[in-house]
Design a protein around this motif. Structure first.
Motif, PDB file in Angstrom:
ATOM      1  N   LEU A   1      -4.634   0.947   4.021  1.00  0.00           N
ATOM      2  CA  LEU A   1      -5.341   0.482   2.830  1.00  0.00           C
ATOM      3  C   LEU A   1      -6.601   1.313   2.597  1.00  0.00           C
ATOM      4  O   LEU A   1      -6.901   1.713   1.464  1.00  0.00           O
TER       5      LEU A   1
ATOM      6  N   ILE B   1      -1.419  -1.406  -4.823  1.00  0.00           N
ATOM      7  CA  ILE B   1      -2.798  -1.875  -4.843  1.00  0.00           C
ATOM      8  C   ILE B   1      -3.487  -1.286  -6.070  1.00  0.00           C
ATOM      9  O   ILE B   1      -3.578  -0.069  -6.226  1.00  0.00           O
TER      10      ILE B   1
ATOM     11  N   ALA C   1      -6.042   4.841   1.364  1.00  0.00           N
ATOM     12  CA  ALA C   1      -5.692   4.953  -0.053  1.00  0.00           C
ATOM     13  C   ALA C   1      -6.895   5.296  -0.916  1.00  0.00           C
ATOM     14  O   ALA C   1      -6.731   5.609  -2.096  1.00  0.00           O
ATOM     15  N   SER C   2      -8.096   5.235  -0.362  1.00  0.00           N
ATOM     16  CA  SER C   2      -9.311   5.552  -1.115  1.00  0.00           C
ATOM     17  C   SER C   2     -10.145   6.556  -0.331  1.00  0.00           C
ATOM     18  O   SER C   2     -10.696   6.218   0.728  1.00  0.00           O
TER      19      SER C   2
ATOM     20  N   VAL D   1       0.841  -1.207   0.000  1.00  0.00           N
ATOM     21  CA  VAL D   1       0.000   0.000   0.000  1.00  0.00           C
ATOM     22  C   VAL D   1       0.870   1.249   0.000  1.00  0.00           C
ATOM     23  O   VAL D   1       0.617   2.214  -0.736  1.00  0.00           O
TER      24      VAL D   1
ATOM     25  N   PRO E   1      -7.899  -0.095  -4.855  1.00  0.00           N
ATOM     26  CA  PRO E   1      -8.067   0.120  -3.413  1.00  0.00           C
ATOM     27  C   PRO E   1      -9.508   0.391  -3.004  1.00  0.00           C
ATOM     28  O   PRO E   1      -9.957  -0.073  -1.945  1.00  0.00           O
TER      29      PRO E   1
END
Length: 664
Positions: free
Chosen positions: A268, A208, A271-272, A203, A211
């Motif tokens: 993780l 990824i 990341a979004s 990550v 994500p």
């Protein structure tokens, strides 16, 4: 012994205790209690030792390949950082208290050996989730907790409520586990590993590919396991199980697993931004909706169940603003005071001698009858309402503080929209939490309901546990927040002035308004006419009274009245009360959207199988049956008939031969 060796023993000892309890429970029931308490107590001692050795320093890692799988190996891995070390201590502490408490609460239960073994297995599974560094091993503990909850919630399987609740808990959590499993496989496909450290490394380096999709799939499983909207409906019904099981599920295991999982993999989700916003909305809807529902419940355990859903909303809210320190800080504090609330409620129920008298509208004179429960529950409710200096104040203010930091732009790890959503919903929930906590305290200990029979003093094992849990409920937050930053990645957990004033202010307003409403309803003696009760044959007196108050029906002369007239929740919520009391009809919505169509589809398949497929099968057998009947008629056993048939056949063959020869 090394830290990792001790850590292996922490989940292993309760597992061995569970195995021994299942094997010896029936043949040697006298060993059931020692096998329940001693392994869990030893596990607690080892968890404390592991935490002391870890000391908030560098994570301890160890791994060995469990089995060769080809492209993505599965490893028996440990990853023990400050979060894991402290969470394991809380899990083991609550589990030990529950096991000791249960020796008194279920002392006359013939199924106690199997119950105690399942509690130990439940504890072992949660500790495995906490310590493991491999997502596939984590999934094993995740699913074992699900099956244990099915059996424990359905402990009183003689009652239809317990059977339905256990099945509902299993199915709803499995509904979330399906996308959760897909998300795990997708994550492993992107990173080539199930190891948490390798996934976080991928990550960090942008490894990824999807994500947002993966994060949303994982959030579905988290919503089911941690009872977050829209998969939260199983948790209030799970109150049909024994009260110590409720304490274990709500305080330290199952529902905490989802929050802990997101905390482990928070980078993780960061990341979004879409996933973080979804998480914030889910947290906001969960915490506010559950707080309103708690204000409308009459059963004391259902109030606490909705309270758990709301407090988990605070934790997921902290994660939505990218601060796992505040989330786990509140998880640790909540584990102490929520376990205390449920176990104190169990003392009240035990004093009444039956689980059916958990309705607060029927409680009376409990302050003098169960003084231990009165004083300790008062401490726990003050912690729940986040009144300083109780532990809940420091942990809840940590959540509100990090949301404020996002709003004011002091951090860029989460979108500003998520900060506003969590902050506003958190303040509203603080108001509602104080309101339903005050209402619970007033109705349970100062209510004027029907007095239940007194079953004498409670076992010492039950009351002692209450006082043990009262200590962290009172002092954990104040003593912990200066020390925990060293354990939580150096994150500052000090309450901020703005959110402390706002949070405490709205909590005080909620409590004061509820108390004033209770005094008003008590002084004016609001009542419900007997005719209104007759119109509701199910006997839901609380709903009858709420509807009567909301519609401003007059109180008629000397007639019989329903339930406790001094419930402030009915007046505060007005017409909203009857909707909140049934969880805003979400079960009815799910029944209309999912249950009925599935049943209709099953009925159609049954019809097609019976009337169409079976018809063809029956038709295919009809011709051979007719031929068989014809042949059977020819088998008469009469020699003359056989000779006649033979001669007739010979003549037919001869004629046929002549015709063929003539034609040729």
């Amino acid at each position: 012994m090394t830290t990792t060796t001790l850590a292996v023993l922490v989940p292993l000892l309760p597992f061995l205790g569970a195995l021994a309890g299942l094997l010896l429970g029936r043949t040697a029931p006298g060993f059931a209690r020692p096998l329940a308490v001693l392994p869990t107590l030893a596990s607690l001692a080892l968890a404390v030792t592991v935490a002391a050795r870890q000391g908030g320093g560098a994570p301890a890692d160890a791994a060995t390949e469990l089995t060769p799988t080809g492209s993505v190996p599965i490893e028996l891995a440990l990853h023990i950082d400050g979060f894991a070390a402290l969470t394991a201590v809380v899990v083991a502490t609550v589990a030990t208290c529950v096991q000791i408490y249960s020796t008194g609460y279920l002392r006359d239960d013939p199924r106690y050996p199997s119950y105690a073994a399942l509690v130990s297995l439940f504890t072992s599974a949660m500790l495995l989730v906490v310590y493991t560094g491999d997502l596939m091993v984590l999934l094993v503990g995740w699913e074992v907790m699900g099956i244990c909850s099915y059996f424990l919630v359905g402990h009183y399987w003689e009652t239809p409520e317990a059977r339905a609740a256990s099945l509902k808990a299993f199915l709803v959590t499995k509904l979330g586990d399906v996308p959760f499993l897909i998300g795990l496989f997708a994550l492993a496909a992107d990173t080539g590993s199930f190891r948490i450290t390798r996934i976080l490394g991928a990550v960090e380096h942008g490894g990824i590919d999807h994500p947002t999709l993966i994060a949303l799939l994982l959030l579905a499983g988290v919503a089911g396991k941690s009872a977050q909207f829209p998969l939260h409906t199983w948790l209030p019904d799970a109150m049909a199980g024994p009260t110590p099981v409720s304490a274990l599920i709500h305080a330290a295991t199952m529902v905490a697993a989802g929050v802990y999982f997101v905390a482990r993999l928070l980078p993780l989700f960061e990341a979004s931004q879409a996933a973080m916003t979804v998480l914030a909305v889910m947290a906001a809807v969960t915490m506010t909706g559950s707080a309103v529902a708690a204000l409308a419940q009459d059963d004391i355990k259902r109030v606490l169940a909705y309270s758990t859903i709301g407090q988990l909303g605070y934790m997921t809210g902290a994660l939505a603003v990218a601060d796992r320190g505040a989330a786990v800080f509140h998880l640790l504090s909540h584990g102490a005071f929520k376990a205390l609330l449920f176990l104190a409620a169990g003392v009240i129920i035990h004093a009444a001698g039956t689980n059916s008298l958990a309705a607060m509208s029927r409680m009376s004179h409990l302050r003098d009858r169960v003084p231990d429960a009165y004083w300790t529950m008062t401490v726990a409710l003050l912690a729940l309402a986040a009144i300083p200096p109780f532990s809940g104040f420091f942990t809840k203010e940590a959540v509100l503080g990090v949301a404020e930091h996002v709003v004011t732009g002091h951090t860029e790890h989460a979108p500003a929209a998520a900060g506003w959503i969590v902050l506003l919903a958190g303040l509203l929930t603080a108001l509602l939490t104080a309101a339903y906590a005050t209402r619970l305290w007033l109705l349970a200990f100062r209510g004027s309901g029907t007095e239940a029979p007194d079953h004498g003093r409670q076992p010492l094992t039950m009351t002692t546990v209450l006082w043990v849990l009262a200590v962290p409920s009172l002092a954990f937050g104040g003593f912990a927040f200066p020390v925990l930053p060293d354990w939580f990645d150096g994150q500052d957990l000090t309450p901020t002035l703005t959110t402390s004033v706002l949070g405490t202010g709205v909590a005080l307003v909620g409590g004061i308004v509820t108390y004033a409403t209770w005094r008003h309803t008590t002084a004016h003696g609001l009542r419900v006419p007997l005719g209104a009760v007759a119109a509701h044959p199910e006997g839901d007196a609380g709903q009858v009274e709420a509807e009567a108050i909301a519609s401003h029906e007059p109180a008629y002369g000397a007639v019989a009245y329903a339930a406790d007239p001094s419930d402030p929740g009915r007046l505060l919520l007005g017409r909203l009360h009857r909707h909140a009391a049934v969880g805003f009809h979400l079960d009815a919505v799910y029944s209309a959207l999912f249950v009925r169509p599935v049943r209709a589809g099953a009925s159609l398949v049954r019809f097609l199988d019976r009337e169409v497929v079976d018809t063809y099968v029956r038709g295919a057998g009809t011709l051979p049956r007719w031929l068989g009947a014809a042949v059977r008629r020819a088998q008469t056993g009469n020699l003359q008939t056989y000779v006649s048939a033979l001669l007739a056949g010979t003549v037919v063959l001869a004629v046929a031969a002549v015709l063929v020869a003539t034609g040729a």
